[in-house]
Design an enzyme around this catalytic site. Structure first.
Site, PDB file in Angstrom:
ATOM      1  N   ASP A 243       0.895  -1.330  -0.084  1.00  0.00           N
ATOM      2  CA  ASP A 243       0.069   0.039   0.047  1.00  0.00           C
ATOM      3  C   ASP A 243       0.875   1.529   0.032  1.00  0.00           C
ATOM      4  O   ASP A 243       0.336   2.359   0.634  1.00  0.00           O
ATOM      5  CB  ASP A 243      -0.982   0.041   1.103  1.00  0.00           C
ATOM      6  CG  ASP A 243      -2.036  -1.162   1.128  1.00  0.00           C
ATOM      7  OD1 ASP A 243      -2.185  -1.775  -0.007  1.00  0.00           O
ATOM      8  OD2 ASP A 243      -2.152  -1.795   2.176  1.00  0.00           O
TER       9      ASP A 243
ATOM     10  N   LYS B  92       1.760   2.088  -5.272  1.00  0.00           N
ATOM     11  CA  LYS B  92       2.331   1.707  -6.269  1.00  0.00           C
ATOM     12  C   LYS B  92       1.379   2.006  -7.560  1.00  0.00           C
ATOM     13  O   LYS B  92       2.002   2.309  -8.413  1.00  0.00           O
ATOM     14  CB  LYS B  92       2.558   0.077  -6.261  1.00  0.00           C
ATOM     15  CG  LYS B  92       3.596  -0.358  -5.274  1.00  0.00           C
ATOM     16  CD  LYS B  92       3.478  -1.898  -4.975  1.00  0.00           C
ATOM     17  CE  LYS B  92       2.445  -2.291  -4.473  1.00  0.00           C
ATOM     18  NZ  LYS B  92       1.986  -1.754  -2.968  1.00  0.00           N
TER      19      LYS B  92
ATOM     20  N   GLY C 292      -4.592  -4.410  -3.915  1.00  0.00           N
ATOM     21  CA  GLY C 292      -5.616  -3.236  -4.027  1.00  0.00           C
ATOM     22  C   GLY C 292      -4.817  -1.974  -4.233  1.00  0.00           C
ATOM     23  O   GLY C 292      -4.315  -1.509  -3.630  1.00  0.00           O
ATOM     24  N   HIS C 293      -5.050  -1.813  -5.605  1.00  0.00           N
ATOM     25  CA  HIS C 293      -4.084  -0.539  -6.174  1.00  0.00           C
ATOM     26  C   HIS C 293      -5.136   0.551  -6.614  1.00  0.00           C
ATOM     27  O   HIS C 293      -6.030   0.230  -7.453  1.00  0.00           O
ATOM     28  CB  HIS C 293      -3.257  -1.141  -7.218  1.00  0.00           C
ATOM     29  CG  HIS C 293      -2.227  -1.788  -7.168  1.00  0.00           C
ATOM     30  ND1 HIS C 293      -1.367  -2.497  -8.097  1.00  0.00           N
ATOM     31  CD2 HIS C 293      -1.779  -2.646  -5.864  1.00  0.00           C
ATOM     32  CE1 HIS C 293      -0.582  -3.314  -7.455  1.00  0.00           C
ATOM     33  NE2 HIS C 293      -0.846  -3.436  -6.013  1.00  0.00           N
TER      34      HIS C 293
ATOM     35  N   GLN D  68       1.894  -6.071  -3.562  1.00  0.00           N
ATOM     36  CA  GLN D  68       2.359  -6.045  -2.031  1.00  0.00           C
ATOM     37  C   GLN D  68       3.711  -5.194  -1.895  1.00  0.00           C
ATOM     38  O   GLN D  68       3.972  -4.283  -2.686  1.00  0.00           O
ATOM     39  CB  GLN D  68       2.624  -7.808  -1.723  1.00  0.00           C
ATOM     40  CG  GLN D  68       1.320  -8.511  -1.556  1.00  0.00           C
ATOM     41  CD  GLN D  68       0.925  -8.758  -2.805  1.00  0.00           C
ATOM     42  OE1 GLN D  68       1.454  -9.520  -3.683  1.00  0.00           O
ATOM     43  NE2 GLN D  68      -0.676  -8.477  -3.001  1.00  0.00           N
TER      44      GLN D  68
END
Ligand code: GDP
Ligand code: IMO
Ligand code: MG
Length: 436
Positions: free
Chosen positions: A13, A16, A42-43, A230
Site C-alpha cells: 500500500d 504503487k 488493491g491498487h 504487495q
C-alpha cells in the site's frame, strides 16, 4: 528503451498504483505487466474525479493505448477479473483488446479461499497472519506442490472436467480437518466445473502466450513497466517471514514472475511512504499504536483497499527501506504522502535498531529478534503547512526539503518522485540533484 519496475519497499500500500499510472501516462509506456500476487492486491488510482481500485488487472489499463499482461507468476481469480473487466468497460474503458493473460497462471478455487479462512483463525505461529482471505497462500502452495494445481490453460482444455474431478476427490480427503470451513458448494465438482468452464469461455479471447509476447516486445525495444504487488517486506523469501505473502514481492521477483531476463530491467523505482503502514499480523518496529498512529491513519485515510481493514501506522523505518531498496535494485525513490506528514507537529525517522543493547542497521532474519528490536529515532520538527497543491520542490517548506534529503541519504537512493496527494497532478517529478 528502458524496462522499468515499480516496487513497494514497505509492507504494501505504498501507492504503487499511483506511480504505475503516472509513469504509464508520462513515459510512453507500451506494456504494463502484473507478474506476482493475486487479488490480495488493491491498487488505487485517482484520475480527475474518478477513483479506480484494481486487484488483478494492471493499472496500465487506465491509460489509452497501453497493453496489459498478466504473467505466469500471478495467482489468478477469474471471477475478480471478470468483475473488473465489467466495471472498467461500464466506465468507458475498453479492456478486451488490451489485456493478455498467460495460460500458465495458477487459478484460485473456492477450496483455496475456504482453507485460507480456516488457517487464518489458527494461531499456529502465535498470532494470526491476518491474510486478505483471497486464497493466495493455499493456491501458491498447490502450485509448488504441483499435484493439485490447476492453471488457466486447463480451464479451456478438453481435459478440464477430468482434472476438476481428480482434484476435488483429492481435496475431499486433504481438507477433512477443515470440514466446518467448507460449504457443500466449495467441493461440488459439477458446479465448479460448469462455473469455471464458463469463466474460461469468457476469458478465452484474452488468454495467450505472454512470455513470447514480452520477449518479442523487449527485443523490439518497447518500453515495458513491471507493476509490483504487495511490498518487499512481504516477500516470501526476503521479508518478515512468516508474516509475509506467498510470492516474491520484492524487486528480485520481477524476472521469474514475468518471464523476462533481468538485463531487460534498466530502471527500478522503489515506492515508500514518508511513514509506514502494515495490514495484518507480524512485528512492526516503528508502529505507533497511540494517538500519533491514529492521526496518521486519519490524515492518510489508511484503510485497506481490498479488505477495508484499518492499517497499522508508524514512523518511516530507514533500516527496513534501505534493506529493501538494496535488495530490489532501486535507483530512484518515489516518496509518497508528504502531504500527510506535513500536518504533524514532529516527525520521526528510525535510523537504526537496538537489539539486546547492541546497535544494528540490518533487518534480523528471525521474527523473534525483529519483535525485540527497539527503534533508534531521529526527531524532526514538523512544518505544519499544507503542501498538497505544491508542484515544485522550491515551493516546499525548508523542513520538508531537509527531511527528503535525509531520507535519500539514509536509504542510499535519490528521491526522484515526490507525491503530495492522490491525484496525478499532486506529484513533483524528476527532482534536481540538489534535492537528492
Ligand atoms: P498500492 O497498493 O501500493 O497501489 O497502494 P493503495 O492504493 O492500496 O494505497 C495508497 C492510497 O494512497 C490510495 O488510496 C491512493 O489514492 C493514496 N495516495 C497515493 N499517493 C498519495 C499521496 O501522496 N498522499 C495521499 N494523501 N494519498 C495518496
Ligand atoms: P498491495 O498490492 C498490504 C498482507 C496481508 C497479510 C499478508 C498475507 O495493495 O500493496 P495474503 O492474503 O497475501 O496471504 O496475506 O500480506 N498483504 C497486503 N498488505 N497491501 C497488499 O497488497 C497486501 N497483500 C497482502 O494483510 O498481512
Ligand atoms: Mg494496496
Amino acid at each position: 528503451m528502458p524496462g522499468t519496475s515499480v516496487i513497494g519497499l514497505q509492507w504494501g500500500d505504498e501507492a504503487k498504483g499511483k506511480i504505475v499510472d503516472l509513469l504509464a501516462e508520462q513515459f510512453q509506456v507500451a506494456i504494463v505487466v502484473r507478474y506476482q500476487g493475486g487479488a490480495n492486491a488493491g491498487h488505487t488510482v485517482v484520475i480527475g474525479r474518478e477513483t479506480y481500485k484494481l486487484h488483478q488487472i494492471p493499472s496500465g489499463i487506465l491509460t489509452p493505448g497501453v497493453m496489459n499482461l498478466i504473467t505466469p507468476g500471478v495467482v489468478f481469480n477469474p471471477a475478480v477479473v471478470l468483475d473488473e473487466i465489467a466495471g472498467l468497460t461500464g466506465r468507458g474503458i475498453p479492456v478486451a483488446d488490451r489485456l493478455l493473460i498467460s495460460p500458465r497462471v495458477h487459478v484460485v478455487f473456492p477450496w483455496h479461499i475456504a482453507e485460507d479462512r480456516a488457517l487464518n483463525t489458527d494461531k499456529i505461529v502465535g498470532e494470526s497472519i491476518g491474510t486478505t482471505l483471497r486464497g493466495i497462500g493455499p493456491c501458491y502452495r498447490d502450485k509448488y506442490g504441483r499435484l493439485a494445481a490447476i492453471r488457466l490453460g486447463d480451464l479451456v482444455s478438453q481435459h478440464f472436467r477430468e482434472r476438476i474431478e481428480q482434484v476435488v476427490a483429492f481435496k475431499r480427503r486433504a481438507l477433512e480437518g477443515y470440514r466446518e470451513a467448507l460449504t457443500a458448494e466449495d467441493l461440488d465438482a459439477e458446479l465448479i466445473y460448469r462455473t469455471y468452464r464458463d469463466y474460461g469461455a469468457q476469458l478465452a479471447p484474452m488468454i495467450g502466450d505472454t512470455t513470447t509476447y514480452l520477449l518479442d516486445a523487449v527485443e523490439a525495444d518497447r518500453h515495458v513497466l513491471y507493476e509490483g504487488a504487495q511490498g518487499s517486506l512481504l516477500d516470501i523469501d526476503h521479508g518478515t517471514f512468516p508474516f509475509v505473502t506467498s510470492s516474491n514481492s520484492s524487486g528480485v521477483g520481477v524476472s521469474a514472475g514475468a518471464g523476462v531476463p533481468g538485463r531487460w530491467i534498466t530502471k527500478v523505482y522503489g515506492v515508500a511512504k514518508a511513514y509506514t503502514t502494515r495490514v495484518g499480523g507480524g512485528p512492526f518496529p516503528t508502529e505507533q499504536d497511540n494517538p500519533t498512529g491514529h492521526q496518521i491513519r486519519e490524515l492518510g485515510r489508511e484503510y485497506g483497499t481490498t479488505t477495508g481493514r484499518p492499517r497499522r501506522c508508524g514512523w518511516f523505518d530507514a533500516v527496513a527501506v534501505r534493506y529493501t531498496a538494496r535488495l530490489s535494485g532501486v535507483d530512484g525513490l518515489a516518496l509518497m504522502m508528504l502531504d500527510v506528514v506535513s500536518h504533524l507537529p514532529e516527525i520521526r525517522v528510525c535510523v537504526a535498531y537496538e537489539l539486546d543493547g547492541e546497535r544494528i542497521t540490518h533487518v534480523p532474519s528471525q521474527i523473534e529478534d525483529l519483535r525485540r528490536v527497539v527503534p533508534v529515532y531521529e526527531t524532526w520538527p514538523g512544518w505544519q503547512q499544507d503542501v498538497s497543491q505544491m508542484t515544485r520542490l522550491e515551493q516546499l517548506p525548508a523542513g520538508a526539503r531537509r527531511l527528503i534529503a535525509r531520507i535519500s541519504e539514509l536509504v542510499g537512493v535519490p528521491v526522484e518522485i515526490l507525491s503530495v496527494g492522490p491525484a496525478r497532478s499532486q506529484t513533483i517529478l524528476d527532482l534536481p540533484p540538489a534535492a537528492r
